[in-house]
Design an enzyme around this catalytic site. Structure first.
Site, PDB file in Angstrom:
ATOM      1  N   GLU A 110      -4.805  17.422  58.331  1.00 31.53           N
ATOM      2  CA  GLU A 110      -4.852  18.061  57.004  1.00 31.53           C
ATOM      3  C   GLU A 110      -6.284  18.204  56.500  1.00 31.53           C
ATOM      4  OE1 GLU A 110      -3.230  20.001  55.414  1.00 31.53           O
ATOM      5  OE2 GLU A 110      -1.746  19.604  56.953  1.00 31.53           O
TER       6      GLU A 110
HETATM    7  C1  LIG Z   1      -1.325  13.975  65.482  1.00 33.10           C
HETATM    8  C2  LIG Z   1      -1.852  15.245  64.918  1.00 33.10           C
HETATM    9  C3  LIG Z   1      -1.006  16.056  64.176  1.00 33.10           C
HETATM   10  C4  LIG Z   1      -1.482  17.274  63.684  1.00 33.10           C
HETATM   11  N1  LIG Z   1      -0.620  18.105  63.027  1.00 33.10           N
HETATM   12  C5  LIG Z   1      -1.021  19.390  62.769  1.00 33.10           C
HETATM   13  C6  LIG Z   1      -0.093  20.374  62.318  1.00 33.10           C
HETATM   14  O1  LIG Z   1       1.091  20.078  62.092  1.00 33.10           O
HETATM   15  N2  LIG Z   1      -0.533  21.644  62.149  1.00 33.10           N
HETATM   16  C7  LIG Z   1      -1.822  22.006  62.390  1.00 33.10           C
HETATM   17  O2  LIG Z   1      -2.150  23.177  62.252  1.00 33.10           O
HETATM   18  N3  LIG Z   1      -2.735  21.090  62.804  1.00 33.10           N
HETATM   19  C8  LIG Z   1      -2.358  19.801  63.009  1.00 33.10           C
HETATM   20  N4  LIG Z   1      -3.268  18.875  63.452  1.00 33.10           N
HETATM   21  C9  LIG Z   1      -4.640  19.287  63.612  1.00 33.10           C
HETATM   22  C10 LIG Z   1      -5.561  18.674  62.558  1.00 33.10           C
HETATM   23  O3  LIG Z   1      -5.281  19.175  61.290  1.00 33.10           O
HETATM   24  C11 LIG Z   1      -7.005  18.909  63.034  1.00 33.10           C
HETATM   25  O4  LIG Z   1      -7.201  18.075  64.148  1.00 33.10           O
HETATM   26  C12 LIG Z   1      -8.010  18.640  61.939  1.00 33.10           C
HETATM   27  O5  LIG Z   1      -7.904  19.604  60.934  1.00 33.10           O
HETATM   28  C13 LIG Z   1      -9.440  18.620  62.471  1.00 33.10           C
HETATM   29  O6  LIG Z   1      -9.696  19.704  63.309  1.00 33.10           O
HETATM   30  P1  LIG Z   1     -10.337  19.463  64.751  1.00 33.10           P
HETATM   31  O7  LIG Z   1      -9.521  18.421  65.429  1.00 33.10           O
HETATM   32  O8  LIG Z   1     -10.473  20.762  65.432  1.00 33.10           O
HETATM   33  O9  LIG Z   1     -11.744  18.835  64.466  1.00 33.10           O
HETATM   34  P2  LIG Z   1     -13.124  19.651  64.233  1.00 33.10           P
HETATM   35  O10 LIG Z   1     -12.895  20.762  63.288  1.00 33.10           O
HETATM   36  O11 LIG Z   1     -13.698  19.974  65.552  1.00 33.10           O
HETATM   37  O12 LIG Z   1     -14.005  18.549  63.524  1.00 33.10           O
HETATM   38  C14 LIG Z   1     -14.601  17.461  64.232  1.00 33.10           C
HETATM   39  C15 LIG Z   1     -15.402  16.606  63.263  1.00 33.10           C
HETATM   40  O13 LIG Z   1     -16.478  17.401  62.734  1.00 33.10           O
HETATM   41  C16 LIG Z   1     -16.453  17.369  61.317  1.00 33.10           C
HETATM   42  N5  LIG Z   1     -16.803  18.712  60.840  1.00 33.10           N
HETATM   43  C17 LIG Z   1     -16.336  19.896  61.283  1.00 33.10           C
HETATM   44  N6  LIG Z   1     -16.892  20.907  60.592  1.00 33.10           N
HETATM   45  C18 LIG Z   1     -17.699  20.366  59.685  1.00 33.10           C
HETATM   46  C19 LIG Z   1     -18.540  20.879  58.667  1.00 33.10           C
HETATM   47  N7  LIG Z   1     -18.635  22.183  58.417  1.00 33.10           N
HETATM   48  N8  LIG Z   1     -19.250  20.009  57.907  1.00 33.10           N
HETATM   49  C20 LIG Z   1     -19.153  18.683  58.116  1.00 33.10           C
HETATM   50  N9  LIG Z   1     -18.381  18.133  59.068  1.00 33.10           N
HETATM   51  C21 LIG Z   1     -17.668  18.964  59.840  1.00 33.10           C
HETATM   52  C22 LIG Z   1     -15.025  17.001  60.927  1.00 33.10           C
HETATM   53  O14 LIG Z   1     -15.001  16.322  59.683  1.00 33.10           O
HETATM   54  C23 LIG Z   1     -14.594  16.121  62.063  1.00 33.10           C
HETATM   55  O15 LIG Z   1     -14.934  14.781  61.795  1.00 33.10           O
HETATM   56  C24 LIG Z   1      -2.823  17.638  63.900  1.00 33.10           C
HETATM   57  C25 LIG Z   1      -3.668  16.803  64.631  1.00 33.10           C
HETATM   58  C26 LIG Z   1      -3.197  15.630  65.154  1.00 33.10           C
HETATM   59  C27 LIG Z   1      -4.106  14.793  65.987  1.00 33.10           C
END
Ligand SMILES: Cc1cc2nc3c(=O)[nH]c(=O)nc-3n(C[C@H](O)[C@H](O)[C@H](O)COP(=O)(O)OP(=O)(O)OC[C@H]3O[C@@H](n4cnc5c(N)ncnc54)[C@H](O)[C@@H]3O)c2cc1C
Length: 596
Positions: free
Chosen positions: A441
């Site tokens: 989220e």
């Molecule tokens: C168990 C699980 C259930 C999930 N359920 C859903 C679901 O139902 N539907 C759905 O769509 N998604 C779902 N997700 C996905 C989840 O919402 C994302 O993993 C999350 O939003 C982060 O995206 P990412 O993993 O691509 O991390 P990234 O976007 O790659 O981020 C990696 C890190 O970099 C930081 N970061 C990234 N950009 C910036 C910035 N501009 N400034 C500062 N810091 C930054 C972030 O804070 C994070 O710590 C789920 C994930 C998991 C693991």
């Protein structure tokens, strides 16, 4: 095995004595939510969580979900029966309008029920929880036909919902979404692409699954301005309302993960699946925000829920585990050693969690009431103020309640010593399950940026000014009484820290945005502490009034002591957050990328 007792009394205290919900009896749905009704409903939710969901928590963790060769997914043993009880009890639609089969009761009731269900079994509670989020989005953005086709089934729980944003190469930066939508002659779209990490994407609990999917219509602009939102059902709804032919969407695989094993985290493949636009073309992210905001509050609540159940089990253990003698003299002479709860450091840990949980619950109730005012008040100004409150508090609730909620599960585990590390006592599961709440989220770093970058400056800082004015008003009203000094003085000091931090951003972050990014997480936690301190102030006023009633005097005394602990031992952290914010970004940004 862990046990759980839903804090119904605490919730009733908040509703009746702190927030006086009877004031709102003129709002739709509130007249049906008399204190007796609320207590009865919460009592039933408590039973469901304590007796049905809590025992299934470990089953779900050990067994997890299984993807079968045909792509179907089987949930852990017992989940289906438990989900039947969600349907039979009408738990999904407590606050949904009656025209779609809901009960139209206030949102604060849904939030409290969800806290209880998530404490019992976080992985399970996500199935109905995500459905509530999808319902909210369809309610606001769906066409009348879409509402008629989907909402009654989803409100009943026989169909569930999902949110499909994330793709392998993009989570935070949704502007990079590649899933495509091709317009068809009949007004529908063919959706093609892969979504990952989709919670409850496939399972055996419901007859149908309604996916809300972000995709880019062919020819749409690049970035977030070219994203649209679609309803893509697993089975097409038939004219009679039942589930018909299968759509071209399937679960490609399940993720193996750290926790919440009972919730299916799916890779979803859309192979020219048929979908229908919700809201306007290219306004999908805006529409999805209805679901995301709902989900962010729900995830914040998950942080509290798991902190609460972990706390309860840590207390039970600390009352039983005999180790060492009290440093102020033996307390239990008849026993070979004193229970560890006599030791100040153990108490420090337990009080830290307890004083957070009780204030966090108040913050959730306060904000849920704002949601009710926003949606139900006839007065425009009230609706606007409530909407401002929700916008401002949503990233705080999501970020702070999950960061601290997770830290609390670790502290609760610590109370068990080595017995917390082994699986048998269930404490390590709480730690593993709680961890995801900080990531999904919108990872918490993003919540902090949302607060500082978007919510503070929005409408010329209107929401923030209203928050400051409210807390200042409280301090002014209660600062003169001796009984409230313990609460009001530290609150005033911490509010000052928050105001100084805000001013510092105004003076130092506009020309140098890195200063805002560098201080955003500290600001979010500083804000959270002040908001929680304010909640303690309001609870203290109510407790001082209620302590005169001998039936609850002990409970109110405990409230006041717990609040005092928060003000003395936790609120002063605002000073450290302010110092870090004012240190700015320089030492953080100076190292070259390759020097790390
Ligand atoms: C168990 C699980 C259930 C999930 N359920 C859903 C679901 O139902 N539907 C759905 O769509 N998604 C779902 N997700 C996905 C989840 O919402 C994302 O993993 C999350 O939003 C982060 O995206 P990412 O993993 O691509 O991390 P990234 O976007 O790659 O981020 C990696 C890190 O970099 C930081 N970061 C990234 N950009 C910036 C910035 N501009 N400034 C500062 N810091 C930054 C972030 O804070 C994070 O710590 C789920 C994930 C998991 C693991």
């Amino acid at each position: 095995m862990p046990k759980y007792k839903a804090p119904v009394d605490d919730v009733m205290f908040l509703l009746n004595d702190v927030f006086h919900v009877e004031r709102y009896s003129n709002l739709p749905g509130f007249s049906d939510a008399s204190p007796d009704t609320v207590e009865a409903v919460l009592g039933e939710a408590a039973k469901l969580s304590e007796d049905v969901l809590t025992p299934l928590n470990r089953v779900g963790d050990v067994e997890g979900c299984t993807r079968n060769p045909d792509g179907s997914v089987t949930t852990p043993k017992g989940f289906k029966d438990a989900y039947r009880q969600i349907i039979d009890g009408g738990w999904i639609g407590i606050s949904t309008p009656a025209e779609f089969g809901g009960q139209g009761l206030p949102m604060f009731m849904t939030q409290q029920v969800n806290e209880f269900l998530s404490s019992g079994n976080l992985a399970f509670a996500m199935y109905p929880g995500l459905t509530q989020g999808a319902i909210a989005a369809i309610l606001v953005h769906g066409t009348p036909e879409q509402k008629a086709a989907y909402l009654p089934k989803m409100v009943a729980g026989t169909w569930t919902g999902t949110m499909n944003l994330t793709e392998p190469h993009c989570g935070t930066d949704l502007g990079m979404i590649r899933t495509k939508a091709a317009k068809q002659g009949d007004g529908s779209y063919k959706i093609t692409g892969t979504k990952i990490f989709i919670s409850a994407g496939e399972h055996d609990l419901s007859e149908n699954i309604v996916h809300l999917v972000l995709a880019r219509i062919e020819g749409a602009p690049e970035g977030t301005r070219g994203i649209s939102l679609f309803i893509v059902p697993k089975f097409f709804p038939k004219a009679d309302g039942s589930a018909g032919a299968r759509n071209a969407v399937a679960c490609g695989s399940l993720e193996e993960k750290m926790g919440i094993h009972g919730n299916a985290t799916c890779v979803m493949n859309y192979d020219g699946a048929t979908g229908w636009l919700i809201a306007e073309e290219n306004r999908g992210l805006h529409a999805m925000f209805t679901m995301m905001n709902e989900a962010r509050l729900a995830v914040g609540l998950q942080g509290l829920a798991i902190s609460e159940v972990a706390y309860q089990n840590a207390v039970a253990y600390a009352q039983e585990r005999l180790q060492g003698r009290s440093i102020s003299g033996v307390k239990f002479k008849d026993k070979p050693a004193d229970p560890i709860i006599v030791h100040p450091d153990v108490r420090r840990t337990l009080m830290t969690i307890k004083s957070f949980n009780e204030a966090a619950r108040a913050l959730v109730v306060w904000t849920a009431l704002a949601s009710d005012l926003h949606h139900r008040s006839p007065d425009e100004k009230t609706r606007q103020t409530a909407e401002d409150h929700m916008g401002l508090l949503t990233p705080v609730i999501k970020g702070v309640l999950t960061d601290v909620g997770f830290a609390n599960t670790v502290m609760a585990q610590q109370m068990f010593g080595g017995h917390g590390y082994i699986a048998e006592n269930g404490m390590e599961q709480f730690v593993r399950d709680a961890r995801i709440t900080m990531m999904y989220e919108g990872a918490n770093g993003i919540q902090a940026l949302d607060l500082v970058g978007r919510k503070l400056p929005k409408d010329g800082g209107r929401a923030l000014q209203a928050f400051f004015a409210e807390v200042q008003g409280f301090i002014k009203d209660h600062g003169v009484t001796d009984a409230m000094k313990t609460f009001v003085e530290p609150l005033g000091k911490s509010l000052g820290h928050l105001q100084q931090a805000t001013m510092w951003f105004m003076q130092n972050a506009l020309a140098k945005p890195d200063n805002a990014g560098a201080g955003s997480t500290d600001y979010m936690h500083l804000f959270g502490l002040v908001a929680l301190g304010y909640m303690w102030g309001r609870m203290a006023v109510a407790a001082q009034e209620k302590i005169k009633d001998s039936a609850v005097a002990e409970r109110m005394k405990a409230k006041l002591i717990t609040g005092r602990f928060f003000m003395e031992r936790m609120l002063p952290e605002t000073g450290a957050h302010l110092a870090r914010i004012q240190a700015g970004a320089d030492s953080m940004m100076e190292l070259a990328v390759e020097a790390f």
